[in-house]
Structure formats: C-alpha cells, structure tokens
Scaffold this motif. Structure first.
Motif, short mmCIF file in Angstrom:
data_model
loop_
_atom_site.label_atom_id
_atom_site.label_comp_id
_atom_site.label_asym_id
_atom_site.label_seq_id
_atom_site.Cartn_x
_atom_site.Cartn_y
_atom_site.Cartn_z
N ASP A 9 0.85 -1.18 0.00
CA ASP A 9 0.00 0.00 0.00
C ASP A 9 0.89 1.24 0.00
OD1 ASP A 9 0.81 0.59 2.67
OD2 ASP A 9 -0.84 -0.55 3.52
N SER A 10 0.30 2.41 -0.04
CA SER A 10 1.09 3.64 -0.20
C SER A 10 2.03 3.88 0.97
CB SER A 10 0.15 4.85 -0.38
OG SER A 10 -0.72 4.97 0.74
N ASP A 11 1.59 3.58 2.20
CA ASP A 11 2.45 3.78 3.37
C ASP A 11 3.62 2.80 3.36
OD1 ASP A 11 0.92 5.86 4.36
OD2 ASP A 11 -0.34 4.56 5.60
N GLU A 12 3.34 1.56 2.99
CA GLU A 12 4.41 0.55 2.92
C GLU A 12 5.43 0.90 1.85
OE1 GLU A 12 1.43 -3.08 4.34
OE2 GLU A 12 1.85 -2.71 2.23
N LEU A 13 4.94 1.46 0.75
CA LEU A 13 5.85 1.86 -0.32
C LEU A 13 6.75 3.01 0.14
CD1 LEU A 13 6.54 1.13 -3.22
CD2 LEU A 13 4.89 2.83 -4.00
N LYS A 14 6.20 3.93 0.94
CA LYS A 14 7.01 5.02 1.50
C LYS A 14 8.07 4.46 2.45
CE LYS A 14 3.41 8.58 1.20
NZ LYS A 14 2.47 9.43 1.99
N ASP A 15 7.69 3.46 3.25
CA ASP A 15 8.65 2.83 4.16
C ASP A 15 9.80 2.21 3.36
OD1 ASP A 15 7.06 3.46 6.33
OD2 ASP A 15 6.09 1.49 6.41
N LEU A 16 9.46 1.53 2.29
CA LEU A 16 10.48 0.89 1.46
C LEU A 16 11.38 1.93 0.81
CD1 LEU A 16 11.60 -1.72 0.19
CD2 LEU A 16 9.91 -1.45 -1.64
N GLU A 17 10.79 2.99 0.31
CA GLU A 17 11.56 4.07 -0.31
C GLU A 17 12.54 4.68 0.69
OE1 GLU A 17 12.67 6.75 -3.28
OE2 GLU A 17 10.82 5.63 -3.60
N LEU A 18 12.08 4.91 1.90
CA LEU A 18 12.93 5.50 2.94
C LEU A 18 14.10 4.58 3.26
CD1 LEU A 18 13.44 7.77 4.99
CD2 LEU A 18 11.92 6.55 6.58
N LYS A 19 13.83 3.30 3.36
CA LYS A 19 14.88 2.33 3.65
C LYS A 19 15.92 2.29 2.52
CE LYS A 19 13.93 0.49 7.67
NZ LYS A 19 14.90 0.54 8.80
N CYS A 20 15.45 2.35 1.29
CA CYS A 20 16.37 2.35 0.15
C CYS A 20 17.25 3.60 0.15
CB CYS A 20 15.59 2.26 -1.16
SG CYS A 20 14.81 0.66 -1.48
N ARG A 21 16.66 4.73 0.49
CA ARG A 21 17.38 5.99 0.49
C ARG A 21 18.38 6.10 1.64
NH1 ARG A 21 17.69 8.11 -4.36
NH2 ARG A 21 15.66 8.26 -5.39
N SER A 22 18.07 5.44 2.75
CA SER A 22 18.93 5.55 3.93
C SER A 22 19.83 4.33 4.11
CB SER A 22 18.06 5.72 5.18
OG SER A 22 17.20 4.61 5.36
N TYR A 23 19.87 3.47 3.12
CA TYR A 23 20.68 2.25 3.21
C TYR A 23 22.15 2.62 3.41
CZ TYR A 23 22.28 -2.50 2.15
OH TYR A 23 22.83 -3.74 2.21
N ASP A 24 22.76 2.04 4.43
CA ASP A 24 24.16 2.37 4.73
C ASP A 24 24.89 1.10 5.14
OD1 ASP A 24 26.48 3.79 5.20
OD2 ASP A 24 25.92 4.29 7.26
N SER A 25 25.86 0.74 4.34
CA SER A 25 26.64 -0.46 4.62
C SER A 25 28.08 -0.24 4.19
CB SER A 25 26.06 -1.67 3.88
OG SER A 25 26.93 -2.77 3.94
N LYS A 26 29.03 -0.63 5.04
CA LYS A 26 30.43 -0.51 4.67
C LYS A 26 30.78 -1.42 3.50
CE LYS A 26 32.05 0.79 9.30
NZ LYS A 26 32.92 0.41 10.45
N ALA A 27 30.02 -2.50 3.36
CA ALA A 27 30.30 -3.47 2.29
C ALA A 27 29.66 -3.08 0.96
CB ALA A 27 29.83 -4.86 2.70
N PHE A 28 28.66 -2.18 1.02
CA PHE A 28 27.94 -1.84 -0.21
C PHE A 28 27.50 -0.39 -0.13
CE2 PHE A 28 24.15 -1.74 -2.98
CZ PHE A 28 24.71 -2.24 -4.14
N ARG A 29 28.12 0.48 -0.93
CA ARG A 29 27.89 1.92 -0.84
C ARG A 29 26.97 2.47 -1.93
NH1 ARG A 29 28.94 4.03 4.09
NH2 ARG A 29 30.99 3.41 4.88
N ARG A 30 26.59 1.63 -2.90
CA ARG A 30 25.80 2.16 -4.00
C ARG A 30 24.36 2.40 -3.58
NH1 ARG A 30 26.71 -1.07 -9.47
NH2 ARG A 30 25.67 0.81 -10.22
N MET A 31 23.74 3.41 -4.19
CA MET A 31 22.36 3.77 -3.88
C MET A 31 21.54 3.80 -5.17
SD MET A 31 22.53 4.42 -0.56
CE MET A 31 21.17 5.51 -0.12
N LEU A 32 20.23 3.66 -5.03
CA LEU A 32 19.35 3.82 -6.19
C LEU A 32 19.49 5.23 -6.74
CD1 LEU A 32 16.00 2.12 -5.06
CD2 LEU A 32 17.58 1.31 -6.80
#
Length: 232
Positions: free
Chosen positions: A70-93
C-alpha cells in the motif's frame, strides 16, 4: 568456405550479384557469420544477464512487490532504500521507486543487492504488526528476493579458480529454488485476486532462459564475461 558479402550475394530469385549494396544489402558486421564453419543460434548465443536478470526477473519481482504494497508501505520501502548504509555496499538507487518502471539495469541490480537486508529489517520491525494474511505475502516476496540475491551474487563472479563443478551445481540449485519461490508468490497473488493466471511471473520466457545459463558458463566462462551492455 564462407563467402564475403562484399564479393557475392544470392538473391531470393536465385540470381547472383557481385554488387550487394546496389540491391539494398547493407554491411552491418553480421555478414561475418557467413565465414563460420558452423553456427547454432540456440547454443552459440549465450544468455545475456542484463536483459534476463535485471531487466527480466528482477524487474518482474520489484514491480509485483511494489504493486502488492500500500502507499504507506511503499514510502517505508523508499525511505529504507534511500537511507541504506553499509560498509560493504555503498551504491544507492539513482531514481525514486515511483519511477521503477523506468529504471535502467543498474538500478534493478542495486535494489536486488539491498532487498533482502531491507525487507528483513522491515518484517521484524516496521511491518511486524501487519495482519497474518499481509505477512504471508511479504514473507513470500522476502524469500524470493533473498534467493534472487544469491543467484545474482553467483552470476556476477568474475573468476572461478577452484571447485567449478560445485559452483555450477550451486547456481543450478539456486535458480531452481528461485523459480519455486516465484511460483509461491504467483499462486498467492492469484489467490488474492492481484494477478491473473496468464500473467504469472513463472510463465515469463526470461525465467526459463535463466535455467540455461550454466550451459553457457561451461562454454564461455562466468556470465559477467559475456555481458554485452556494461554501461547500463
């Protein structure tokens, strides 16, 4: 012995011309195939991983997953993708999930590498209070993205120096496992009325083609070496 298109072309009416450009033929590079002793298009054209995985299976999964949210879940997913932070993987959408249908291959690849970690976090925290029916679908998608990430990791290995037979067996096993997981998602979405039987991801030719990639790896080395569009 093959013939050079610049020297000779046989026309449909069985006449022969030594001037192919005068009758509309154009040199494109493909004429080199005429110099091969043998060419089997079903075996000598390896599976192209950009269009078979990122612009194929990965795209199907992401689009169906976003449609399920749903729209709220999609916003949650978008936020997680945008804030993804890992020393092993630095690339972002490079694009918003709202533009997911217009993603290029590297965007789908980035998401495939992030998806299992992001969904595991959401399932255990942000979405843990969802209804059991909703969680059933979310867990099914999570299983797909988890195995899909494993398949992608195996495909993008540049060199296999030892235990090549084990590598092939593992890739075959994970591809079969991914197909089975996609079948679970397909059946769930059909039962929920979110997908028709004719539009199942499991019916897509690219998923079937993926099962032949081990044969190509045996002949041409790992798939990254016959990737044809590295820029995307």
């Amino acid at each position: 012995m093959g013939l050079d298109l610049e020297d000779l072309v046989r026309l449909p009416n069985d006449t022969v011309t030594a001037n192919p450009t005068a009758v509309g033929y154009k040199l494109t590079g493909g004429e080199a195939l005429g110099n091969l002793e043998a060419f089997d298009i079903t075996k000598d054209c390896p599976v192209e991983i950009l269009h078979t995985t990122m612009l194929g299976v990965t795209k199907y999964l992401l689009l169906e997953f976003c449609n399920y949210l749903d729209s709220d879940e999609l916003k949650d997913l978008e936020l997680k993708c945008r804030s993804y932070d890992s020393k092993a993987f630095r690339r972002m959408l490079s694009s918003s999930l709202r533009l997911r249908r217009s993603f290029v291959g590297r965007d789908y690849k980035v998401f495939s590498q992030q998806a299992a970690v992001i969904l595991n976090d959401l399932l255990h925290h942000g979405w843990s209070a969802k209804s059991e029916e909703k969680m059933e679908g979310l867990r099914a998608f999570f299983d797909c993205f988890r195995v899909h990430g494993e398949v992608m990791s195996l495909l993008f290995m540049s060199k296999i120096e030892t235990k090549f037979s084990m590598y092939k067996l593992l890739l075959n096993k994970k591809t079969e496992e991914l197909t089975a997981m996609i079948g679970v998602v397909d059946n769930f979405l059909v039962a929920q009325g979110n997908m028709t039987a004719n539009s199942k991801m499991g019916n897509k030719p690219k998923l079937h083609i993926l099962h032949h990639i081990v044969e190509d790896i045996e002949r041409f080395a790992t798939a990254i070496h016959f990737e044809s569009e590295k820029g995307e």
